[in-house]
Design a protein around this motif. Structure first.
Motif, PDB file in Angstrom:
ATOM      1  N   THR A 295     115.505  50.298 -20.096  1.00 34.24           N
ATOM      2  CA  THR A 295     114.513  49.511 -20.809  1.00 34.24           C
ATOM      3  C   THR A 295     114.705  49.578 -22.315  1.00 34.24           C
ATOM      4  OG1 THR A 295     113.007  51.421 -20.808  1.00 34.24           O
ATOM      5  CG2 THR A 295     112.823  49.847 -18.986  1.00 34.24           C
ATOM      6  N   GLY A 296     115.658  50.376 -22.774  1.00 34.58           N
ATOM      7  CA  GLY A 296     115.889  50.540 -24.205  1.00 34.58           C
ATOM      8  C   GLY A 296     116.990  49.630 -24.707  1.00 34.58           C
ATOM      9  N   PRO A 297     117.714  50.091 -25.734  1.00 36.30           N
ATOM     10  CA  PRO A 297     118.792  49.276 -26.302  1.00 36.30           C
ATOM     11  C   PRO A 297     119.865  48.958 -25.261  1.00 36.30           C
ATOM     12  CG  PRO A 297     118.268  51.142 -27.716  1.00 36.30           C
ATOM     13  CD  PRO A 297     117.553  51.375 -26.431  1.00 36.30           C
ATOM     14  N   SER A 298     120.505  47.825 -25.424  1.00 29.21           N
ATOM     15  CA  SER A 298     121.599  47.463 -24.524  1.00 29.21           C
ATOM     16  C   SER A 298     122.961  47.664 -25.182  1.00 29.21           C
ATOM     17  CB  SER A 298     121.464  45.998 -24.075  1.00 29.21           C
ATOM     18  OG  SER A 298     121.461  45.130 -25.192  1.00 29.21           O
ATOM     19  N   SER A 299     122.970  47.893 -26.488  1.00 22.46           N
ATOM     20  CA  SER A 299     124.216  48.122 -27.219  1.00 22.46           C
ATOM     21  C   SER A 299     124.270  49.570 -27.693  1.00 22.46           C
ATOM     22  CB  SER A 299     124.322  47.178 -28.422  1.00 22.46           C
ATOM     23  OG  SER A 299     124.385  45.834 -28.004  1.00 22.46           O
ATOM     24  N   TRP A 300     125.432  50.197 -27.497  1.00 26.73           N
ATOM     25  CA  TRP A 300     125.584  51.616 -27.814  1.00 26.73           C
ATOM     26  C   TRP A 300     126.889  51.863 -28.549  1.00 26.73           C
ATOM     27  CZ3 TRP A 300     121.538  54.763 -26.580  1.00 26.73           C
ATOM     28  CH2 TRP A 300     120.573  54.191 -25.735  1.00 26.73           C
ATOM     29  N   THR A 301     126.878  52.856 -29.418  1.00 25.37           N
ATOM     30  CA  THR A 301     128.081  53.315 -30.101  1.00 25.37           C
ATOM     31  C   THR A 301     128.502  54.632 -29.469  1.00 25.37           C
ATOM     32  OG1 THR A 301     127.432  52.270 -32.187  1.00 25.37           O
ATOM     33  CG2 THR A 301     129.072  54.024 -32.304  1.00 25.37           C
ATOM     34  N   VAL A 302     129.731  54.686 -28.966  1.00 26.02           N
ATOM     35  CA  VAL A 302     130.214  55.874 -28.259  1.00 26.02           C
ATOM     36  C   VAL A 302     131.375  56.475 -29.038  1.00 26.02           C
ATOM     37  CG1 VAL A 302     131.091  56.792 -26.089  1.00 26.02           C
ATOM     38  CG2 VAL A 302     129.524  54.843 -26.070  1.00 26.02           C
ATOM     39  N   THR A 303     131.260  57.760 -29.336  1.00 23.46           N
ATOM     40  CA  THR A 303     132.254  58.461 -30.140  1.00 23.46           C
ATOM     41  C   THR A 303     132.880  59.588 -29.339  1.00 23.46           C
ATOM     42  OG1 THR A 303     130.971  58.016 -32.148  1.00 23.46           O
ATOM     43  CG2 THR A 303     132.644  59.732 -32.290  1.00 23.46           C
TER      44      THR A 303
ATOM     45  N   GLY B   1     116.575  58.392 -32.473  1.00 23.04           N
ATOM     46  CA  GLY B   1     116.462  57.606 -31.250  1.00 23.04           C
ATOM     47  C   GLY B   1     117.196  58.249 -30.094  1.00 23.04           C
ATOM     48  N   PRO B   2     117.372  57.531 -28.981  1.00 28.05           N
ATOM     49  CA  PRO B   2     118.010  58.098 -27.787  1.00 28.05           C
ATOM     50  C   PRO B   2     119.423  58.595 -28.080  1.00 28.05           C
ATOM     51  CG  PRO B   2     117.032  55.950 -27.330  1.00 28.05           C
ATOM     52  CD  PRO B   2     117.001  56.119 -28.805  1.00 28.05           C
ATOM     53  N   VAL B   3     119.860  59.581 -27.298  1.00 30.99           N
ATOM     54  CA  VAL B   3     121.193  60.152 -27.457  1.00 30.99           C
ATOM     55  C   VAL B   3     121.681  60.621 -26.098  1.00 30.99           C
ATOM     56  CG1 VAL B   3     120.251  62.451 -27.970  1.00 30.99           C
ATOM     57  CG2 VAL B   3     122.570  61.861 -28.738  1.00 30.99           C
ATOM     58  N   GLY B   4     122.988  60.527 -25.882  1.00 35.16           N
ATOM     59  CA  GLY B   4     123.589  61.028 -24.651  1.00 35.16           C
ATOM     60  C   GLY B   4     124.895  61.733 -24.974  1.00 35.16           C
ATOM     61  N   VAL B   5     125.155  62.853 -24.328  1.00 36.23           N
ATOM     62  CA  VAL B   5     126.398  63.590 -24.552  1.00 36.23           C
ATOM     63  C   VAL B   5     126.934  64.065 -23.210  1.00 36.23           C
ATOM     64  CG1 VAL B   5     125.403  65.921 -24.809  1.00 36.23           C
ATOM     65  CG2 VAL B   5     127.489  65.310 -26.061  1.00 36.23           C
ATOM     66  N   ASP B   6     128.259  64.112 -23.086  1.00 37.76           N
ATOM     67  CA  ASP B   6     128.861  64.619 -21.861  1.00 37.76           C
ATOM     68  C   ASP B   6     130.170  65.317 -22.192  1.00 37.76           C
ATOM     69  OD1 ASP B   6     128.655  64.799 -18.924  1.00 37.76           O
ATOM     70  OD2 ASP B   6     130.572  63.751 -18.975  1.00 37.76           O
TER      71      ASP B   6
ATOM     72  N   LYS C 251     131.138  56.977 -20.060  1.00 36.77           N
ATOM     73  CA  LYS C 251     130.133  56.374 -19.175  1.00 36.77           C
ATOM     74  C   LYS C 251     128.932  57.310 -19.003  1.00 36.77           C
ATOM     75  CE  LYS C 251     133.540  53.738 -16.495  1.00 36.77           C
ATOM     76  NZ  LYS C 251     132.972  52.378 -16.311  1.00 36.77           N
ATOM     77  N   GLU C 252     129.201  58.587 -18.780  1.00 40.71           N
ATOM     78  CA  GLU C 252     128.128  59.569 -18.618  1.00 40.71           C
ATOM     79  C   GLU C 252     127.256  59.629 -19.868  1.00 40.71           C
ATOM     80  OE1 GLU C 252     126.780  61.733 -16.518  1.00 40.71           O
ATOM     81  OE2 GLU C 252     128.248  62.599 -15.166  1.00 40.71           O
ATOM     82  N   ALA C 253     127.887  59.643 -21.043  1.00 40.07           N
ATOM     83  CA  ALA C 253     127.126  59.732 -22.287  1.00 40.07           C
ATOM     84  C   ALA C 253     126.193  58.535 -22.442  1.00 40.07           C
ATOM     85  CB  ALA C 253     128.079  59.836 -23.481  1.00 40.07           C
ATOM     86  N   VAL C 254     126.715  57.334 -22.152  1.00 36.68           N
ATOM     87  CA  VAL C 254     125.894  56.126 -22.291  1.00 36.68           C
ATOM     88  C   VAL C 254     124.754  56.122 -21.286  1.00 36.68           C
ATOM     89  CG1 VAL C 254     125.871  53.619 -22.033  1.00 36.68           C
ATOM     90  CG2 VAL C 254     127.719  54.713 -23.290  1.00 36.68           C
TER      91      VAL C 254
ATOM     92  N   LEU D 230     129.893  61.169 -27.181  1.00 36.20           N
ATOM     93  CA  LEU D 230     128.499  61.076 -27.621  1.00 36.20           C
ATOM     94  C   LEU D 230     128.118  59.607 -27.724  1.00 36.20           C
ATOM     95  CD1 LEU D 230     126.019  62.662 -29.048  1.00 36.20           C
ATOM     96  CD2 LEU D 230     127.073  61.817 -31.155  1.00 36.20           C
ATOM     97  N   ALA D 231     126.934  59.256 -27.204  1.00 32.83           N
ATOM     98  CA  ALA D 231     126.446  57.881 -27.269  1.00 32.83           C
ATOM     99  C   ALA D 231     125.162  57.816 -28.078  1.00 32.83           C
ATOM    100  CB  ALA D 231     126.189  57.340 -25.856  1.00 32.83           C
ATOM    101  N   LEU D 232     125.107  56.835 -28.995  1.00 29.21           N
ATOM    102  CA  LEU D 232     123.932  56.591 -29.818  1.00 29.21           C
ATOM    103  C   LEU D 232     123.639  55.098 -29.806  1.00 29.21           C
ATOM    104  CD1 LEU D 232     124.845  58.906 -32.829  1.00 29.21           C
ATOM    105  CD2 LEU D 232     122.896  59.233 -31.283  1.00 29.21           C
ATOM    106  N   PRO D 233     122.381  54.708 -29.980  1.00 30.13           N
ATOM    107  CA  PRO D 233     122.046  53.285 -29.889  1.00 30.13           C
ATOM    108  C   PRO D 233     122.544  52.474 -31.069  1.00 30.13           C
ATOM    109  CG  PRO D 233     120.123  54.548 -30.531  1.00 30.13           C
ATOM    110  CD  PRO D 233     121.193  55.540 -30.197  1.00 30.13           C
ATOM    111  N   GLY D 234     122.809  51.184 -30.794  1.00 33.63           N
ATOM    112  CA  GLY D 234     123.120  50.246 -31.861  1.00 33.63           C
ATOM    113  C   GLY D 234     124.592  50.163 -32.199  1.00 33.63           C
TER     114      GLY D 234
END
Length: 244
Positions: A198-206, A113-118, A162-165, A218-222
């Motif tokens: 428009t996707g998930p509203s809850s994210w796990t950030v590590t 699924g979606p992913v964000g990294v900064d 914040k950037e990752a999410v 790093l941000a991942l959904p759920g």
């Protein structure tokens, strides 16, 4: 439900651009590289884009030059002119995120699924002034309450989270960052809400360990538990320790 999964590649960036890296870029990337004034900035861009192509090619089983870039629809307005970057070819490609700062770049690839990294190199800035522009009141109180020698890292920890999410959501920093609370007072993995897309509203950030001169997240959904993060260093294809 199983925890989200991502592969995170750490890529060292050289001070000089190489011909082999430049050869992997498409015409638009080369044109963008030529717009950089400083040689070191140009080298960082070229090496970063080449590394992104190589990492994705490794996951896709294609050559680095076979990857064609495009953009997805903007979660805010629906336009594909400024939406999040995506791979047009080959089709059915995994989600990815890229960030570079100073001598380091990160590439995150997620099959789930979606992913964000900064990543951000620690640079001097007016923390008090900047905190008011992008931190929530709770976050600002925590950051500005740190000892002077700790404020810079505390601010950057909040920033990269914040950037990752917002990268994972697809809106980037165009959203109001003050509305995205990332609990910089809590180390490790945190749960974050972001309703800007428009996707998930809850994210796990590590938090990711990238040494003492930078911070990363790093941000991942759920919120289904500790995510499965496989850390790699480009050039070795070996797992490396450092996730915490």
């Amino acid at each position: 439900m199983t925890p989200a999964e991502a592969f995170v590649w750490t890529v060292p960036l050289p001070a000089e651009a190489s011909a082999s890296d430049l050869a992997l870029l498409d015409d638009a990337e080369r044109a963008r590289a030529d717009r950089y004034i400083r040689d070191r900035d140009r080298a960082s861009f070229v090496a970063g884009r080449a590394a992104l192509r190589r990492v994705l090619a490794e996951h896709l089983g294609v050559g680095p030059t076979a990857i064609v870039w495009g953009r997805g629809p903007c979660p805010g307005c629906g336009s594909d002119r400024h939406g999040p970057p995506r791979i047009v070819e080959p089709p059915a490609s995994p989600a990815f995120s890229f960030s570079r700062s100073g001598p380091c770049a990160l590439v995150a690839v997620s099959p789930s699924g979606p992913v964000g990294v900064d990543v951000e190199a620690l640079r001097p800035l007016d923390v008090r002034e900047t905190a008011g522009q992008c931190l929530s009141p709770t976050e600002a109180a925590y950051v500005l309450g740190r000892a002077p020698g700790e404020r810079l890292r505390a601010f950057h920890r909040a920033w990269v989270r914040k950037e990752a999410v917002t990268k994972a959501v697809g809106v980037g920093i165009a959203t109001d960052l003050r509305a995205v609370d990332v609990s910089p007072d809590r180390p490790g993995t945190v749960e974050v809400r972001c309703d800007a897309g428009t996707g998930p509203s809850s994210w796990t950030v590590t938090d990711l360990d990238v040494g003492t001169e930078a911070v990363a997240a790093l941000a991942l959904p759920g919120t289904t538990g500790q995510p499965a993060i496989h850390a790699r260093c480009w050039g070795t294809l070996e797992s490396r320790k450092g996730i915490r």
